[in-house]
Design a protein around this motif. Structure first.
Motif, mmCIF file in Angstrom:
data_model
loop_
_atom_site.group_PDB
_atom_site.id
_atom_site.type_symbol
_atom_site.label_atom_id
_atom_site.label_comp_id
_atom_site.label_asym_id
_atom_site.label_seq_id
_atom_site.Cartn_x
_atom_site.Cartn_y
_atom_site.Cartn_z
ATOM 1 N N PRO A 1 0.820 -1.227 0.000
ATOM 2 C CA PRO A 1 0.000 0.000 0.000
ATOM 3 C C PRO A 1 0.851 1.273 0.000
ATOM 4 N N SER A 2 1.965 1.248 0.735
ATOM 5 C CA SER A 2 2.846 2.418 0.769
ATOM 6 C C SER A 2 3.465 2.666 -0.602
ATOM 7 N N TYR A 3 3.918 1.604 -1.256
ATOM 8 C CA TYR A 3 4.525 1.746 -2.581
ATOM 9 C C TYR A 3 3.487 2.192 -3.604
ATOM 10 N N LEU A 4 2.286 1.605 -3.537
ATOM 11 C CA LEU A 4 1.221 1.958 -4.475
ATOM 12 C C LEU A 4 0.828 3.423 -4.326
ATOM 13 N N GLY B 1 0.420 8.378 -6.699
ATOM 14 C CA GLY B 1 0.282 9.769 -6.286
ATOM 15 C C GLY B 1 -1.033 10.079 -5.625
ATOM 16 N N ARG B 2 -1.689 9.075 -5.058
ATOM 17 C CA ARG B 2 -2.970 9.269 -4.386
ATOM 18 C C ARG B 2 -3.096 8.283 -3.230
ATOM 19 N N VAL B 3 -3.971 8.598 -2.282
ATOM 20 C CA VAL B 3 -4.135 7.740 -1.117
ATOM 21 C C VAL B 3 -5.444 6.968 -1.221
ATOM 22 N N LEU C 1 -3.841 28.120 -5.793
ATOM 23 C CA LEU C 1 -4.107 28.513 -7.177
ATOM 24 C C LEU C 1 -3.987 27.302 -8.098
ATOM 25 N N THR C 2 -3.070 26.408 -7.767
ATOM 26 C CA THR C 2 -2.936 25.123 -8.436
ATOM 27 C C THR C 2 -2.598 24.091 -7.364
ATOM 28 N N GLY C 3 -2.673 22.829 -7.704
ATOM 29 C CA GLY C 3 -2.428 21.806 -6.693
ATOM 30 C C GLY C 3 -2.158 20.451 -7.315
ATOM 31 N N TRP C 4 -1.831 19.487 -6.456
ATOM 32 C CA TRP C 4 -1.499 18.145 -6.918
ATOM 33 C C TRP C 4 -2.681 17.492 -7.624
ATOM 34 N N ALA C 5 -3.890 17.647 -7.070
ATOM 35 C CA ALA C 5 -5.069 17.071 -7.714
ATOM 36 C C ALA C 5 -5.338 17.748 -9.050
ATOM 37 N N LEU D 1 -10.049 14.171 -4.354
ATOM 38 C CA LEU D 1 -9.751 14.177 -2.918
ATOM 39 C C LEU D 1 -8.601 13.233 -2.592
ATOM 40 N N SER D 2 -8.523 12.094 -3.278
ATOM 41 C CA SER D 2 -7.442 11.149 -3.008
ATOM 42 C C SER D 2 -6.084 11.762 -3.327
ATOM 43 N N TYR D 3 -6.037 12.649 -4.327
ATOM 44 C CA TYR D 3 -4.796 13.355 -4.647
ATOM 45 C C TYR D 3 -4.524 14.473 -3.638
ATOM 46 N N ASP D 4 -5.581 15.172 -3.206
ATOM 47 C CA ASP D 4 -5.405 16.235 -2.209
ATOM 48 C C ASP D 4 -4.889 15.677 -0.887
ATOM 49 N N LEU D 5 -5.386 14.513 -0.492
ATOM 50 C CA LEU D 5 -4.925 13.901 0.752
ATOM 51 C C LEU D 5 -3.489 13.404 0.616
ATOM 52 N N PHE D 6 -3.109 12.994 -0.593
ATOM 53 C CA PHE D 6 -1.705 12.645 -0.832
ATOM 54 C C PHE D 6 -0.825 13.869 -0.620
ATOM 55 N N TYR D 7 -1.267 15.022 -1.135
ATOM 56 C CA TYR D 7 -0.502 16.253 -0.938
ATOM 57 C C TYR D 7 -0.438 16.614 0.542
#
Length: 429
Positions: A211-214, A219-221, A375-379, A396-402
């Motif tokens: 799970p950590s590697y994935l 790039g998402r949780v 203004l911009t973000g990972w998601a 949201l999965s990308y935002d939580l990764f950030y």
């Protein structure tokens, strides 16, 4: 009791009895880093020589030794990166080793008392840093090919989620090219697997849960298993996030003049084409769940309905499609950044009704409000525009990764991807 003397001696004899020879993959790392390293060396030397020629210098017995030393700086930096073997912070680490190699090289030049041009050296450093960073990223990509997934009942499904790039292995079939072993945090933590994992670790393999590697690979949780209690920040992350406010203010001041000129022209164009107002102000969900007024240039006709924007939307004003594609309509949000309501990089703020609907549907959605919106973000650079609630949940999965991995290096990646998106004019509607 001593074993009989064998024809071989020393460690070769030990290996003959069953010991394992470690491989460091230095050759492969250097091969992957070679294009970036050589390009940086060539450009650094060439830039210095061109600066000297433009200054009218003809003392090549002084110029060439300095050019050679500048060409050696990327070689020293990449060599240090190979030995370090860490790829978690590619930009920060590349900057650190480049600064070290540069300082060392300057001290060598100073000891020889050769006259140098610090302007020429300074102009060569950006290409050196860029080349070393590219080389470091290339080495990081080469290391991702040295991974094996330890077999368990769900391994085929996980291998598919990793795009088939990670082979499934057993303790007896691990090939010589494997450096890291992915395990299942539940299946492989049983009593019978403890000795096996210990032996793999002692043999020099890195052990990591899939799970950590994935998470890092995609790039998402996994939203369902996300828990703030599992988030741990390093001191460097905390220091960097505290410094982001200063970076935001400096960025606004640097962009103020061109933004005022371009924004003024767009403001005038909108009033001529469709009358006033030229600005569109909308309540958005911000830091800590508080509402704030987000500013944008109005690029749609007056009284347009609030439906999601579609491709080639007829509501968009003439000539404003390219404005939206280049994100010029977002320029007024520099005011939001200056006021401290937003940052250049962070989770993109959504409208209050959408935020309320998603928070009612998914309790974890409120976690994206812990950081300043951006203004911009990972998601934004990973997923793009979201038309539906399901797509917002995917973002949201990308935002939580950030939220978990916020760092200078990740912000640099986001900034580079944002520039690429603007140049390709993709993602906006």
């Amino acid at each position: 009791m001593l074993l009989p003397r064998s024809p071989t001696s020393g460690l070769d004899a030990v290996i003959g009895q069953g010991a394992r020879r470690k491989t460091h993959h230095y050759g492969e790392l250097l091969t992957s880093a070679l294009p970036g390293m050589l390009s940086a060396s060539l450009c650094a030397a060439l830039i210095y020589c061109l600066v000297m020629m433009s200054a009218g210098r003809t003392d090549w017995h002084n110029i060439l030794p300095v050019a050679v030393v500048l060409a050696v700086i990327p070689v020293i930096a990449v060599s240090l990166l190979v030995v370090a073997g860490r790829r978690s912070h590619p930009f920060t680490l590349a900057l650190a080793v480049t600064v070290f190699a540069t300082c060392f090289s300057i001290s060598v030049i100073a000891a020889t008392r050769i006259p140098v041009s610090f302007l020429g050296m300074g102009l060569s450093l950006p290409t050196t840093l860029l080349g070393v960073t590219v080389a470091n990223l290339a080495m990081a990509r080469s290391l991702t090919r040295r991974v094996g997934l330890l077999d368990f009942p769900g391994a085929p499904d996980i291998a598919r989620r990793l795009d088939g790039k990670v082979p499934i292995v057993t303790p007896d079939t691990i090939g010589p090219g494997i450096r890291r072993i992915l395990i299942d945090p539940q299946f492989h933590h049983g009593g019978s697997w403890g000795p096996v994992l210990t032996r793999l670790y002692l043999r020099g393999f890195e052990i990591e849960s899939w799970p950590s590697y994935l998470e890092g690979y995609s790039g998402r949780v996994d939203i369902a298993s996300f828990d703030l209690a599992d988030v741990a920040y390093s001191p460097s992350q905390i220091i960097y996030y505290r410094a982001k406010r200063l970076i935001d203010i400096v960025g606004v001041l640097v962009l103020a003049v061109p933004a005022l000129i371009l924004g003024g022209l767009l403001w005038l164009y909108i009033r001529i084409v469709d009358g006033g107002p030229s600005l569109f102000i909308q309540p958005r969900r911000g830091y800590g769940g508080e509402e704030f007024r987000l500013y944008k240039f109005r690029t749609m006709v007056k009284n347009a309905d609030g439906a999601s924007t579609a491709q080639n939307d007829a509501r968009v004003l003439p000539g404003c499609h390219i404005v939206r594609q280049l994100r010029i309509d977002e320029l007024p949000q520099l005011i939001n950044i200056l006021k401290g309501e937003m940052s250049f990089i962070g989770p993109r703020p959504v409208s209050v009704p959408i935020a309320e609907a998603l928070e009612a549907r998914l309790p974890q959605y409120v976690n994206r409000s812990i950081l300043l919106p951006g203004l911009t973000g990972w998601a934004q650079v990973s997923h793009g525009y979201a038309e539906t609630e399901d797509e917002e949940i995917t973002k949201l999965s990308y935002d939580l990764f950030y939220l978990k991995h916020v760092s200078f290096d990740l912000d640099v990646i986001i900034a580079v991807r944002t520039v690429r998106t603007l140049l390709l004019r993709s993602g906006a509607r």
